[in-house]
Design an enzyme around this catalytic site. Structure first.
Site, PDB file in Angstrom:
ATOM      1  N   TRP A  43     -21.106  55.507  19.506  1.00 52.47           N
ATOM      2  CA  TRP A  43     -21.545  54.361  20.656  1.00 52.47           C
ATOM      3  C   TRP A  43     -20.389  54.082  21.191  1.00 52.47           C
ATOM      4  O   TRP A  43     -20.189  53.841  22.573  1.00 52.47           O
ATOM      5  CB  TRP A  43     -21.936  53.251  19.650  1.00 52.47           C
ATOM      6  CG  TRP A  43     -23.104  53.468  19.112  1.00 52.47           C
ATOM      7  CD1 TRP A  43     -23.303  53.092  17.679  1.00 52.47           C
ATOM      8  CD2 TRP A  43     -24.472  53.829  19.596  1.00 52.47           C
ATOM      9  NE1 TRP A  43     -24.479  53.678  17.336  1.00 52.47           N
ATOM     10  CE2 TRP A  43     -25.202  53.831  18.455  1.00 52.47           C
ATOM     11  CE3 TRP A  43     -24.967  54.164  20.804  1.00 52.47           C
ATOM     12  CZ2 TRP A  43     -26.327  54.249  18.564  1.00 52.47           C
ATOM     13  CZ3 TRP A  43     -26.350  54.797  20.962  1.00 52.47           C
ATOM     14  CH2 TRP A  43     -27.001  54.743  19.783  1.00 52.47           C
ATOM     15  N   ASP A  94     -18.515  45.615  22.047  1.00 58.49           N
ATOM     16  CA  ASP A  94     -19.732  45.919  21.478  1.00 58.49           C
ATOM     17  C   ASP A  94     -20.211  45.428  19.951  1.00 58.49           C
ATOM     18  O   ASP A  94     -19.411  46.248  19.128  1.00 58.49           O
ATOM     19  CB  ASP A  94     -20.060  47.477  21.582  1.00 58.49           C
ATOM     20  CG  ASP A  94     -21.387  47.987  21.380  1.00 58.49           C
ATOM     21  OD1 ASP A  94     -22.111  47.170  20.789  1.00 58.49           O
ATOM     22  OD2 ASP A  94     -21.724  49.235  21.324  1.00 58.49           O
ATOM     23  N   LYS A 129     -30.874  45.005  15.843  1.00 56.08           N
ATOM     24  CA  LYS A 129     -29.906  45.157  14.497  1.00 56.08           C
ATOM     25  C   LYS A 129     -29.810  43.694  13.946  1.00 56.08           C
ATOM     26  O   LYS A 129     -29.723  43.744  12.711  1.00 56.08           O
ATOM     27  CB  LYS A 129     -28.710  46.019  14.804  1.00 56.08           C
ATOM     28  CG  LYS A 129     -29.125  47.180  15.511  1.00 56.08           C
ATOM     29  CD  LYS A 129     -28.132  48.081  15.432  1.00 56.08           C
ATOM     30  CE  LYS A 129     -28.609  49.456  15.808  1.00 56.08           C
ATOM     31  NZ  LYS A 129     -27.988  49.812  17.302  1.00 56.08           N
TER      32      LYS A 129
HETATM   33  C1  LIG Z   1     -27.605  50.798  18.181  1.00 57.36           C
HETATM   34  C2  LIG Z   1     -26.138  50.612  18.780  1.00 57.36           C
HETATM   35  C3  LIG Z   1     -26.010  50.902  20.292  1.00 57.36           C
HETATM   36  C4  LIG Z   1     -27.218  51.289  21.081  1.00 57.36           C
HETATM   37  O1  LIG Z   1     -28.064  50.290  21.504  1.00 57.36           O
HETATM   38  P1  LIG Z   1     -29.243  50.252  22.372  1.00 57.36           P
HETATM   39  O2  LIG Z   1     -29.758  48.721  22.378  1.00 57.36           O
HETATM   40  O3  LIG Z   1     -30.371  51.189  21.852  1.00 57.36           O
HETATM   41  O4  LIG Z   1     -28.982  50.933  23.819  1.00 57.36           O
HETATM   42  C5  LIG Z   1     -24.783  50.596  20.932  1.00 57.36           C
HETATM   43  N1  LIG Z   1     -23.680  50.164  20.103  1.00 57.36           N
HETATM   44  C6  LIG Z   1     -23.807  50.006  18.711  1.00 57.36           C
HETATM   45  C7  LIG Z   1     -22.566  49.584  17.858  1.00 57.36           C
HETATM   46  C8  LIG Z   1     -25.187  50.195  18.156  1.00 57.36           C
HETATM   47  O5  LIG Z   1     -25.111  50.114  16.779  1.00 57.36           O
END
Ligand SMILES: *Cc1c(COP(=O)(O)O)cnc(C)c1O
Length: 353
Positions: free
Chosen positions: A99, A166, A190
């Site tokens: 990511w 993030d 998540k």
């Molecule tokens: C799942 C995830 C993403 C990607 O997320 P999307 O909403 O599918 O674009 C980015 N960063 C982390 C840490 C993730 O777990």
């Protein structure tokens, strides 16, 4: 009953699913579905307001100059929106896996992007430490929890530049000094809700680019001005996120959920560590409380393990396709009893084969 260890989209509290289902049939006893009314209606505006204020409340960021936005495009669009909105000349990123690598790729399109350190040399099994932070940059970017590898940052080294994080896979799971961050983003799917909404919490004072210099949909200031309704928001995803945040708030917020997450992690990692059959993927010091990654040392037992998992109702345990093995995702809504069900199966396999 199923034990849902899926990494994302993932388990949500049962009562949230039930309330969401009933709002799809009849929202607030209006005789209409949540998904067939105007997002500008009084009832939906109240949902958006509540989702935004709960997000700030749970993070302890109320009345501190932050705005909460529910945008679309996933965390992946934030990989691009962050540099678009914050870049003047250069930025610094820590590379802790897929990511952050993707975030770095997007930033490179827009300006000089320093990679402060990377753990690619060991398949991202650890979080780099002791790296130099460049000075005179526009922002520093971290990924707090590396969903795929099962590593999690404990500390967030800072310069005088804005700090961007993030937090897609560990937001609302542990207490942090959230004020150290100037911009936090997280895809909802998540720890918060269904896919389709992305939470962005941004300190307004870091947004210096002239208003109107970006396409409106990619401009945080346009979304702030529109109160997160510049255009039609993802109403269902925002509603379910609001319900999950409300569920967390009624339990006492992050302060109450964190010890539960720590206990789940303790039980899970104890089972991995005492086992001869299983081996953890991430270095112990950097292990994630949200995603425990591990491998089975004896491949000939794979079919038997999978059969035992199926019998116990354990779902979503396959590791990410880039890493393989197993990954137990233990987000806020996963009960300790599910972790115990999994560790029992692991113990049984160890004893009986
Ligand atoms: C799942 C995830 C993403 C990607 O997320 P999307 O909403 O599918 O674009 C980015 N960063 C982390 C840490 C993730 O777990």
């Amino acid at each position: 009953m199923k034990h849902n260890f899926s990494a994302g989209p993932c388990i949500l509290p049962r009562e949230v699913i039930e309330r969401a289902a009933s709002a799809v049939l009849d929202f607030n006893e209006s005789g209409l579905s949540l998904i067939e009314i105007s997002h500008r209606s009084k009832d939906f505006v109240a949902v958006m307001d509540k989702a935004q204020s709960l997000a700030l409340k749970l993070l302890g960021l109320e009345n501190k100059g932050y705005k909460a936005l529910f945008l679309q495009g996933g965390a992946s669009l934030q990989f691009a929106m962050v540099p678009m909105n914050l870049f003047q000349r250069s930025a610094a990123y820590l590379d802790t896996g897929t990511w952050s690598t993707k975030a770095i790729e997007e930033a490179k399109r827009m300006g000089t992007t320093h990679v402060m350190a990377t753990s690619a040399d060991q398949g991202y099994r650890y979080i780099p430490e002791g790296f130099d932070l460049p000075q005179g940059i526009d922002y520093v970017h971290y990924t707090s929890n590396n969903t795929i590898y099962g590593t999690q940052m404990a500390r967030f080294p800072k310069t005088d530049a804005p700090l961007v994080c993030d937090m897609s896979s560990d937001i609302f799971s542990r207490q942090l000094d959230f004020e150290q961050f100037d911009l936090i983003y997280a895809g909802a799917q998540k720890n918060m809700g269904p896919a389709g909404a992305t939470l962005v919490v941004v300190k307004e004072s870091i947004l210096k680019k002239e208003k109107g210099s970006l396409p409106a949909m990619l401009d945080y200031q346009a979304h702030i001005k529109g109160e997160s309704m510049y255009n039609t928001p993802s109403v269902f995803a925002v509603y379910v996120s609001m319900l999950t945040l409300d569920w967390l708030d009624r339990q006492g917020g992050i302060a109450q959920i964190e010890p539960k997450n720590r206990e789940k992690g303790r039980v899970m990692y104890e089972a991995i560590d005492k086992s001869e059959l299983f081996e953890g993927y991430a270095h112990a010091k950097d292990r994630s409380l949200m995603n425990a990654t591990f491998n089975l040392n004896r491949p000939e037992l794979t079919d038997r393990f999978n059969e035992l998992l199926r019998e116990a109702g354990i779902e979503g345990l396959a590791g990410h396709r880039s890493v393989g093995g197993y990954r137990a995702s233990m987000y806020n809504a996963l009960p300790l009893s599910s972790v115990q069900a999994l560790t029992e199966v692991m113990g049984y396999l160890e004893q009986k084969g």
